[in-house]
Design a protein around this motif. Structure first.
Motif, PDB file in Angstrom:
ATOM      1  N   ARG A  21       4.028  -0.441 -14.581  1.00  0.00           N
ATOM      2  CA  ARG A  21       2.664  -0.456 -14.678  1.00  0.00           C
ATOM      3  C   ARG A  21       2.311  -1.128 -13.192  1.00  0.00           C
ATOM      4  NH1 ARG A  21       0.174  -2.709 -19.607  1.00  0.00           N
ATOM      5  NH2 ARG A  21      -1.579  -2.903 -18.127  1.00  0.00           N
ATOM      6  N   LYS A  23       2.824  -3.487  -9.510  1.00  0.00           N
ATOM      7  CA  LYS A  23       3.535  -3.806  -8.107  1.00  0.00           C
ATOM      8  C   LYS A  23       4.466  -4.798  -8.346  1.00  0.00           C
ATOM      9  CE  LYS A  23       0.343  -2.566  -4.665  1.00  0.00           C
ATOM     10  NZ  LYS A  23      -0.325  -2.641  -3.550  1.00  0.00           N
ATOM     11  N   ASP A  25       6.330  -5.227 -11.146  1.00  0.00           N
ATOM     12  CA  ASP A  25       7.528  -4.389 -11.947  1.00  0.00           C
ATOM     13  C   ASP A  25       8.089  -3.466 -10.914  1.00  0.00           C
ATOM     14  OD1 ASP A  25       5.989  -5.364 -14.271  1.00  0.00           O
ATOM     15  OD2 ASP A  25       4.711  -3.580 -14.483  1.00  0.00           O
ATOM     16  N   ARG A  46       2.759   5.418 -10.988  1.00  0.00           N
ATOM     17  CA  ARG A  46       2.104   4.392 -11.849  1.00  0.00           C
ATOM     18  C   ARG A  46       0.629   5.105 -12.299  1.00  0.00           C
ATOM     19  NH1 ARG A  46       1.012  -0.474  -9.511  1.00  0.00           N
ATOM     20  NH2 ARG A  46       0.816   0.404  -7.654  1.00  0.00           N
ATOM     21  N   LYS A  51       4.019   6.687 -16.548  1.00  0.00           N
ATOM     22  CA  LYS A  51       4.498   6.065 -15.422  1.00  0.00           C
ATOM     23  C   LYS A  51       5.856   6.628 -15.004  1.00  0.00           C
ATOM     24  CE  LYS A  51       1.227   3.233 -16.196  1.00  0.00           C
ATOM     25  NZ  LYS A  51      -0.283   3.991 -16.093  1.00  0.00           N
TER      26      LYS A  51
END
Length: 81
Positions: A21, A23, A25, A46, A51
């Motif tokens: 979800r 940045k 990640d 995203r 996703k």
């Protein structure tokens, strides 16, 4: 059911549902995906509800990708056709 489809360059495109979800990640999975053998290009949408992770590769087997993303602590499952 294999959701891969071929591109004009002969690459297969694999499509996955993830929970990537934020940045931060992407910063976690980017080094792993960038170093994955046989993986040509990858993107994450995203903004999409799922996703969506799209992978361009010559290997149509989704299992290694799923394992790599899950090893980083994230959900990764194939999306059906």
């Amino acid at each position: 059911m294999n959701p891969a489809y071929a591109t004009a360059s002969g690459m297969e495109v694999l499509v996955f549902r993830t929970n990537l979800r934020f940045k931060k990640d992407l910063r976690q999975v980017a080094p792993v995906l960038n170093e994955a053998p046989g993986l040509h290009k990858w993107t994450v949408d995203r903004e999409d509800t799922d996703k969506v992770l799209r992978i361009e590769t010559r290997n149509p087997d989704p299992t290694p990708i799923i394992r790599l993303v899950e090893a980083c602590g994230y959900l990764c499952e194939e999306l059906p056709d």
